[in-house]
Motif scaffolding. Structure first.
Motif, short mmCIF file in Angstrom:
data_model
loop_
_atom_site.label_atom_id
_atom_site.label_comp_id
_atom_site.label_asym_id
_atom_site.label_seq_id
_atom_site.Cartn_x
_atom_site.Cartn_y
_atom_site.Cartn_z
N SER A 11 11.54 -6.81 43.43
CA SER A 11 10.68 -7.21 42.33
C SER A 11 11.47 -7.21 41.02
O SER A 11 12.32 -6.35 40.80
CB SER A 11 9.51 -6.21 42.22
OG SER A 11 8.65 -6.60 41.19
N THR A 12 11.22 -8.22 40.20
CA THR A 12 11.81 -8.28 38.86
C THR A 12 10.74 -8.79 37.90
O THR A 12 9.78 -9.43 38.34
CB THR A 12 13.04 -9.22 38.78
OG1 THR A 12 12.58 -10.58 38.78
CG2 THR A 12 14.00 -9.01 39.93
N ASN A 25 2.70 -13.28 40.18
CA ASN A 25 2.73 -11.83 40.39
C ASN A 25 3.62 -11.47 41.57
O ASN A 25 3.44 -10.44 42.21
CB ASN A 25 1.31 -11.31 40.63
CG ASN A 25 0.43 -11.49 39.42
OD1 ASN A 25 0.85 -11.19 38.30
ND2 ASN A 25 -0.77 -12.00 39.62
N ALA A 26 4.59 -12.33 41.88
CA ALA A 26 5.43 -12.16 43.05
C ALA A 26 6.34 -10.95 42.93
O ALA A 26 6.81 -10.61 41.85
CB ALA A 26 6.27 -13.41 43.26
N GLU A 66 7.47 -14.60 48.01
CA GLU A 66 6.18 -14.60 47.30
C GLU A 66 6.23 -15.51 46.07
O GLU A 66 5.24 -16.17 45.74
CB GLU A 66 5.81 -13.17 46.87
CG GLU A 66 5.40 -12.27 48.01
CD GLU A 66 5.08 -10.85 47.55
OE1 GLU A 66 4.89 -10.62 46.33
OE2 GLU A 66 5.05 -9.96 48.42
N GLU A 67 7.37 -15.53 45.40
CA GLU A 67 7.51 -16.38 44.21
C GLU A 67 7.38 -17.86 44.59
O GLU A 67 6.65 -18.61 43.94
CB GLU A 67 8.86 -16.12 43.55
CG GLU A 67 9.07 -16.90 42.27
CD GLU A 67 10.33 -16.50 41.53
OE1 GLU A 67 10.48 -16.97 40.39
OE2 GLU A 67 11.17 -15.75 42.06
N LYS A 91 4.40 -24.84 35.55
CA LYS A 91 3.38 -25.35 36.48
C LYS A 91 2.31 -24.30 36.77
O LYS A 91 1.14 -24.62 36.90
CB LYS A 91 4.05 -25.80 37.78
CG LYS A 91 3.09 -26.23 38.86
CD LYS A 91 3.82 -26.53 40.16
CE LYS A 91 2.81 -26.74 41.27
NZ LYS A 91 3.41 -26.75 42.58
N ILE A 92 2.74 -23.03 36.89
CA ILE A 92 1.78 -21.98 37.23
C ILE A 92 1.37 -21.16 36.00
O ILE A 92 0.82 -20.07 36.14
CB ILE A 92 2.30 -21.07 38.37
CG1 ILE A 92 3.56 -20.32 37.96
CG2 ILE A 92 2.51 -21.87 39.64
CD1 ILE A 92 3.95 -19.21 38.94
N ASN A 93 1.66 -21.69 34.82
CA ASN A 93 1.26 -21.07 33.55
C ASN A 93 1.82 -19.66 33.35
O ASN A 93 1.16 -18.79 32.80
CB ASN A 93 -0.27 -21.05 33.42
CG ASN A 93 -0.85 -22.43 33.37
OD1 ASN A 93 -0.36 -23.29 32.65
ND2 ASN A 93 -1.87 -22.67 34.17
N ASP A 94 3.06 -19.46 33.79
CA ASP A 94 3.73 -18.19 33.51
C ASP A 94 3.97 -18.05 32.01
O ASP A 94 4.14 -19.06 31.32
CB ASP A 94 5.10 -18.14 34.21
CG ASP A 94 5.04 -17.58 35.61
OD1 ASP A 94 4.05 -16.90 35.94
OD2 ASP A 94 6.00 -17.80 36.37
N PRO A 95 4.05 -16.81 31.52
CA PRO A 95 4.46 -16.63 30.13
C PRO A 95 5.89 -17.15 29.94
O PRO A 95 6.69 -17.13 30.87
CB PRO A 95 4.41 -15.12 29.92
CG PRO A 95 3.92 -14.51 31.18
CD PRO A 95 3.77 -15.58 32.21
N ILE A 96 6.20 -17.60 28.75
CA ILE A 96 7.52 -18.18 28.43
C ILE A 96 8.65 -17.22 28.84
O ILE A 96 9.68 -17.66 29.33
CB ILE A 96 7.63 -18.49 26.93
CG1 ILE A 96 6.62 -19.56 26.54
CG2 ILE A 96 9.03 -18.91 26.54
CD1 ILE A 96 6.93 -20.95 27.01
#
Length: 123
Positions: A30-31, A37-38, A43-44, A99-104
């Protein structure tokens, strides 16, 4: 050796070794940079709507291009192939985060490696 040559070698080492570290050593860790939330690379890719096969193809290409960048320290003929390949894949990574609306902030590593790859191309 002049300053620009040393700088280019350092950039190549950072890009090449970092990409190999992410894909060969930390793939299942995990990072804070993983999409959604991968907690692993698989998962990512699932969060992006991509298959395990897509992950294997992207991972193989990233490792190949990273190795080419490292080889280019001694053999310049493969420099552009490696750097352009990493740049395009990092652009793709940034697109996937959006595409998945991740934070910048989750796109920052990909953006840094995109810029470093462009630096390799233009130095």
């Amino acid at each position: 050796m002049e300053f620009i040559e040393i700088t280019e070698i350092l950039i190549k080492l950072v890009v090449g070794l970092s990409i190999l570290n992410v894909w060969l050593i930390n793939r299942d860790k995990s990072t804070p940079w993983r999409g959604g939330n991968a907690s692993s690379m698989q998962e990512e890719f699932a969060a992006y709507g991509l298959s395990k096969n897509a992950m294997m193809i992207v991972g193989t290409l990233k490792c190949l291009f990273a190795v080419l960048i490292l080889i280019s320290i001694y053999y310049k003929a493969v420099e552009y192939t490696g750097a352009i390949g990493i740049a395009l894949l990092m652009l793709g990574a940034i697109v996937m985060h959006f595409k998945i609306n991740d934070p910048i902030k989750k796109s920052v590593p990909a953006a840094i490696f995109l810029l470093l790859s462009l630096a390799i191309i233009f130095i």
